[in-house]
Motif scaffolding. Structure first.
Motif, PDB file in Angstrom:
ATOM      1  N   GLY A 229       0.804  -1.220   0.000  1.00 21.61           N
ATOM      2  CA  GLY A 229       0.000   0.000   0.000  1.00 21.61           C
ATOM      3  C   GLY A 229       0.832   1.261   0.000  1.00 21.61           C
ATOM      4  O   GLY A 229       1.981   1.292  -0.469  1.00 21.61           O
ATOM      5  N   GLU A 230       0.262   2.333   0.569  1.00 23.32           N
ATOM      6  CA  GLU A 230       0.911   3.639   0.567  1.00 23.32           C
ATOM      7  C   GLU A 230       2.293   3.583   1.212  1.00 23.32           C
ATOM      8  O   GLU A 230       3.250   4.192   0.733  1.00 23.32           O
ATOM      9  CB  GLU A 230       0.040   4.668   1.295  1.00 23.32           C
ATOM     10  N   GLU A 231       2.430   2.821   2.324  1.00 24.43           N
ATOM     11  CA  GLU A 231       3.701   2.748   3.035  1.00 24.43           C
ATOM     12  C   GLU A 231       4.780   2.122   2.164  1.00 24.43           C
ATOM     13  O   GLU A 231       5.944   2.562   2.178  1.00 24.43           O
ATOM     14  CB  GLU A 231       3.516   1.930   4.317  1.00 24.43           C
ATOM     15  N   TYR A 232       4.421   1.109   1.388  1.00 28.08           N
ATOM     16  CA  TYR A 232       5.374   0.438   0.503  1.00 28.08           C
ATOM     17  C   TYR A 232       5.944   1.417  -0.516  1.00 28.08           C
ATOM     18  O   TYR A 232       7.174   1.503  -0.693  1.00 28.08           O
ATOM     19  CB  TYR A 232       4.672  -0.717  -0.207  1.00 28.08           C
ATOM     20  N   TYR A 233       5.067   2.169  -1.172  1.00 26.59           N
ATOM     21  CA  TYR A 233       5.530   3.105  -2.195  1.00 26.59           C
ATOM     22  C   TYR A 233       6.182   4.340  -1.581  1.00 26.59           C
ATOM     23  O   TYR A 233       7.061   4.957  -2.190  1.00 26.59           O
ATOM     24  CB  TYR A 233       4.376   3.483  -3.114  1.00 26.59           C
ATOM     25  N   ARG A 234       5.779   4.695  -0.346  1.00 26.69           N
ATOM     26  CA  ARG A 234       6.450   5.801   0.342  1.00 26.69           C
ATOM     27  C   ARG A 234       7.904   5.425   0.630  1.00 26.69           C
ATOM     28  O   ARG A 234       8.825   6.235   0.436  1.00 26.69           O
ATOM     29  CB  ARG A 234       5.718   6.119   1.644  1.00 26.69           C
ATOM     30  N   LEU A 235       8.129   4.182   1.083  1.00 23.42           N
ATOM     31  CA  LEU A 235       9.493   3.731   1.359  1.00 23.42           C
ATOM     32  C   LEU A 235      10.347   3.724   0.091  1.00 23.42           C
ATOM     33  O   LEU A 235      11.509   4.151   0.103  1.00 23.42           O
ATOM     34  CB  LEU A 235       9.464   2.324   1.964  1.00 23.42           C
ATOM     35  N   LYS A 236       9.793   3.242  -1.013  1.00 21.83           N
ATOM     36  CA  LYS A 236      10.541   3.214  -2.271  1.00 21.83           C
ATOM     37  C   LYS A 236      10.937   4.628  -2.693  1.00 21.83           C
ATOM     38  O   LYS A 236      12.062   4.873  -3.134  1.00 21.83           O
ATOM     39  CB  LYS A 236       9.691   2.563  -3.370  1.00 21.83           C
ATOM     40  N   LYS A 237       9.994   5.566  -2.522  1.00 21.22           N
ATOM     41  CA  LYS A 237      10.264   6.953  -2.902  1.00 21.22           C
ATOM     42  C   LYS A 237      11.342   7.559  -2.001  1.00 21.22           C
ATOM     43  O   LYS A 237      12.239   8.262  -2.472  1.00 21.22           O
ATOM     44  CB  LYS A 237       8.969   7.770  -2.806  1.00 21.22           C
ATOM     45  N   GLU A 238      11.281   7.270  -0.690  1.00 23.48           N
ATOM     46  CA  GLU A 238      12.264   7.821   0.243  1.00 23.48           C
ATOM     47  C   GLU A 238      13.657   7.241  -0.010  1.00 23.48           C
ATOM     48  O   GLU A 238      14.660   7.942   0.148  1.00 23.48           O
ATOM     49  CB  GLU A 238      11.823   7.540   1.678  1.00 23.48           C
TER      50      GLU A 238
ATOM     51  N   LYS B 254      15.367   1.074   5.492  1.00 23.39           N
ATOM     52  CA  LYS B 254      14.141   1.109   4.685  1.00 23.39           C
ATOM     53  C   LYS B 254      14.096  -0.031   3.670  1.00 23.39           C
ATOM     54  O   LYS B 254      13.021  -0.513   3.329  1.00 23.39           O
ATOM     55  CB  LYS B 254      14.016   2.471   3.987  1.00 23.39           C
ATOM     56  N   THR B 255      15.262  -0.445   3.193  1.00 15.29           N
ATOM     57  CA  THR B 255      15.309  -1.591   2.282  1.00 15.29           C
ATOM     58  C   THR B 255      14.844  -2.862   3.001  1.00 15.29           C
ATOM     59  O   THR B 255      14.127  -3.686   2.425  1.00 15.29           O
ATOM     60  CB  THR B 255      16.730  -1.785   1.729  1.00 15.29           C
ATOM     61  N   GLU B 256      15.230  -2.988   4.276  1.00 13.88           N
ATOM     62  CA  GLU B 256      14.767  -4.129   5.066  1.00 13.88           C
ATOM     63  C   GLU B 256      13.262  -4.063   5.286  1.00 13.88           C
ATOM     64  O   GLU B 256      12.558  -5.074   5.205  1.00 13.88           O
ATOM     65  CB  GLU B 256      15.505  -4.170   6.416  1.00 13.88           C
ATOM     66  N   ASP B 257      12.758  -2.841   5.593  1.00 13.94           N
ATOM     67  CA  ASP B 257      11.304  -2.667   5.765  1.00 13.94           C
ATOM     68  C   ASP B 257      10.571  -3.015   4.479  1.00 13.94           C
ATOM     69  O   ASP B 257       9.483  -3.605   4.507  1.00 13.94           O
ATOM     70  CB  ASP B 257      10.984  -1.228   6.171  1.00 13.94           C
ATOM     71  N   LEU B 258      11.177  -2.640   3.352  1.00 11.51           N
ATOM     72  CA  LEU B 258      10.560  -2.884   2.051  1.00 11.51           C
ATOM     73  C   LEU B 258      10.387  -4.384   1.804  1.00 11.51           C
ATOM     74  O   LEU B 258       9.380  -4.820   1.225  1.00 11.51           O
ATOM     75  CB  LEU B 258      11.423  -2.257   0.951  1.00 11.51           C
ATOM     76  N   LYS B 259      11.358  -5.159   2.263  1.00  7.84           N
ATOM     77  CA  LYS B 259      11.303  -6.609   2.050  1.00  7.84           C
ATOM     78  C   LYS B 259      10.098  -7.236   2.752  1.00  7.84           C
ATOM     79  O   LYS B 259       9.546  -8.233   2.277  1.00  7.84           O
ATOM     80  CB  LYS B 259      12.590  -7.259   2.538  1.00  7.84           C
ATOM     81  N   THR B 260       9.697  -6.646   3.885  1.00  6.65           N
ATOM     82  CA  THR B 260       8.535  -7.211   4.601  1.00  6.65           C
ATOM     83  C   THR B 260       7.260  -7.050   3.789  1.00  6.65           C
ATOM     84  O   THR B 260       6.341  -7.867   3.903  1.00  6.65           O
ATOM     85  CB  THR B 260       8.352  -6.534   5.976  1.00  6.65           C
TER      86      THR B 260
END
Length: 558
Positions: free
Chosen positions: A176-185, A401-407
């Motif tokens: 969702g929004e958090e996933y794409y927010r992390l990619k953008k950051e 954030k890359t680790e968070d993205l993996k989740t």
């Protein structure tokens, strides 16, 4: 919590000099009207105003000149005005955007207002952000396709690649929004690091130059007044070199940014071509028909379809050649600019050394100068340490954030989301008298393997469950659902009772449920809003036409 809530729809016909205004509230809104009284046209006008192309009655679409939709998002109130291909977004009678570009309209609505920034790519390999029909495909069951297929009512989605796969994962919140927010950051941190490295290099070059001038100052002994003309000439040359350096630095920075952007685009393009090649290999080994592994839909697998994939691959490869050529040209420009800038810096250093040699070497004055430069060196070294610390901080943020993205991409999370959703979904299936054996999710969407009277109820159950799931998760942009004539779908009396009773699940005023029906449901007394349409093909009325027309004209003047 920001929630998307529709408050009003106004449609205006200049040809007939008539209009209609429909108010909506949070919670349940029931539109009751027999066939040809306009309930479906009103419902479709909501989505048409939002940029979602729907199959409307030609007499309605050709007759209506202006569509206006008023909605709230959080504490802010907006209006969308649509006139043909022209879109306006208005807040407090001030026009935020006025455009005939569908994508400019969608970008402003999704990015600027909803803060949703999801990259997609079109079939001709152009990058675009998420559009309103893809964002809201699950918010509507229309009376045409909606009771046979899930979330395919809008006709302006097919030109975007993999639109089903990505939007399925986004709408249910798996990515969702958090996933794409992390990619953008993460991408933003990478850009910040590049800028910090450029500053670090600048400080290094500047300190080298200052240390050199300090050494020269110690050995300087000439009288400055004896060589005034020479010094004036050198100062003039220095000013010219500084201007040239500033220009080269700016051009180099622009070229590096462009090189970075083109490389990103090239990577995305090569990834897309790889997906196309995988599709072609898959298709070669399949029969005349293919079942899509993502959406479960049957597709033709003739030589024509496979030839189209090859054409797309060839087109992509041609674009890769063009992008590589452009990247090479930019790289060449960067090398040339870097060489020019290096030479300019050398010329500057040499000229400054010559200037220092020509100055009067009064020992006390020189001592003050040297001490001032040493102080500046210390400040610059401190600044270098701060920059290095900032780079390390950004690198640490990228790693976390890359680790968070993996989740958000893990099978474990997918199963957790699926099981949470199924808790609500099974309850709704039971209430609609649909066997739980029909429950089969692929990519978080119900697979439609069954036909008969259960099919419309299965589709209804899925949409309701998804709406309630997002309501529970406080995903405000999806906290609304619009359903057209669920009681016209070949149901017997027993199942019509189930269809009516399920409305007990849809009274929550945190969200918004809008339903069009030919008959009363038994929930009119629990609805926040009931709209009665009684006149055959006379939905529009003349009473408020001028008021509505004047309001549109007043907005346009701003």
């Amino acid at each position: 919590m920001n929630r998307f809530i529709i408050q009003k729809l106004i449609v205006i016909s200049e040809k007939e000099k008539k209009s209609r205004e429909i108010d909506f509230k949070t919670g349940m809104n029931i539109i009751i009207g027999k066939n040809k009284t306009g309930k479906s046209s009103i419902i479709k006008s909501i989505f048409y105003t939002l940029g979602c192309e729907v199959k409307m009655e030609p007499s309605w679409k050709n007759n209506i000149d202006w569509f206006l939709l008023e909605f709230k998002y959080g504490d802010r109130k907006f209006e969308i005005i649509r006139h043909g291909k022209r879109f306006l977004i208005v807040e407090l009678e001030s026009i935020l955007i006025d455009t005939s570009s569908f994508h400019e309209f969608c970008d402003y609505l999704t990015i600027e207002i909803f803060n949703i920034d999801i990259p997609f790519i079109t079939n001709d390999l152009k990058p675009v952000n998420v559009t309103t029909p893809i964002l809201w495909r699950f918010q509507y069951i229309d009376q045409d396709k909606g009771w046979n297929k899930i979330a395919e009512s809008f006709t302006n989605m097919g030109y975007i690649r993999n639109w089903k796969e990505f939007s399925n994962k986004f709408v249910i919140g798996f990515q969702g929004e958090e996933y794409y927010r992390l990619k953008k950051e993460i991408n933003l941190s990478k850009i910040i690091i590049e800028d910090l490295k450029a500053k670090l290099k600048h400080y290094h070059e500047m300190l080298e130059h200052i240390n050199l001038t300090i050494s020269v100052t110690h050995n300087s002994s000439k009288n400055i007044s004896e060589n005034l003309d020479i010094m004036k000439s050198i100062v003039s040359e220095l000013e010219s070199l500084e201007r040239n350096k500033a220009s080269l630095t700016e051009r180099l920075s622009e070229a590096k940014n462009l090189h970075y952007e083109r490389n990103l685009a090239l990577k995305m393009l090569k990834k897309t071509i790889g997906e196309l090649e995988d599709d072609h290999k898959f298709a070669q080994n399949e029969d005349e028909y293919i079942i899509c592994p993502f959406c479960g839909t049957n597709h033709d697998n003739t030589i024509i379809e496979r030839t189209e994939i090859i054409k797309d691959i060839q087109t992509g490869n041609e674009l890769v050649k063009e992008y590589r050529k452009e990247v090479a040209e930019i790289r060449n420009e960067i090398d040339n600019l870097t060489g020019e800038l290096s030479q300019t810096n050398k010329d500057l250093r040499n000229k400054k050394i010559i200037l220092e040699k020509e100055k009067q070497g009064i020992s006390i004055a020189n001592t003050y100068k040297i001490e001032g430069k040493k102080e500046f060196i210390k400040i610059s070294q401190d600044e270098q340490s701060i920059i290095k610390a900032s780079i390390n901080k950004e690198l640490g943020e990228i790693e976390l954030k890359t680790e968070d993205l993996k989740t958000f991409e893990s099978r474990k999370r997918a199963n957790e989301v699926r099981e949470e959703f199924k808790i609500i979904y099974t309850r709704i299936l039971d209430k609609l008298n649909v066997p739980q054996s029909f429950l089969k999710l692929r990519d978080f969407v119900q697979v439609l393997d069954n036909t008969g009277s259960e099919l419309p109820r299965l589709i209804y159950a899925y949409h309701i469950a998804l709406y309630l799931y997002n309501l529970e998760k406080n995903r405000g942009v999806f906290n609304w659902l619009v359903v057209d004539t669920p009681n016209q779908q070949g149901q017997d009396d027993e199942n019509l009772i189930h269809i009516d009773k399920i409305m007990s699940e849809l009274t929550n005023t945190s969200g918004q449920f809008i339903i069009g029906t030919e008959r009363e449901t038994g929930f009119e007394n629990k609805a926040r809003n009931v709209i009665q349409l009684t006149d055959y093909k006379q939905t529009l009325k003349p009473e408020y036409y001028q008021v509505h027309k004047d309001y549109i004209e007043q907005v346009l003047k701003h």
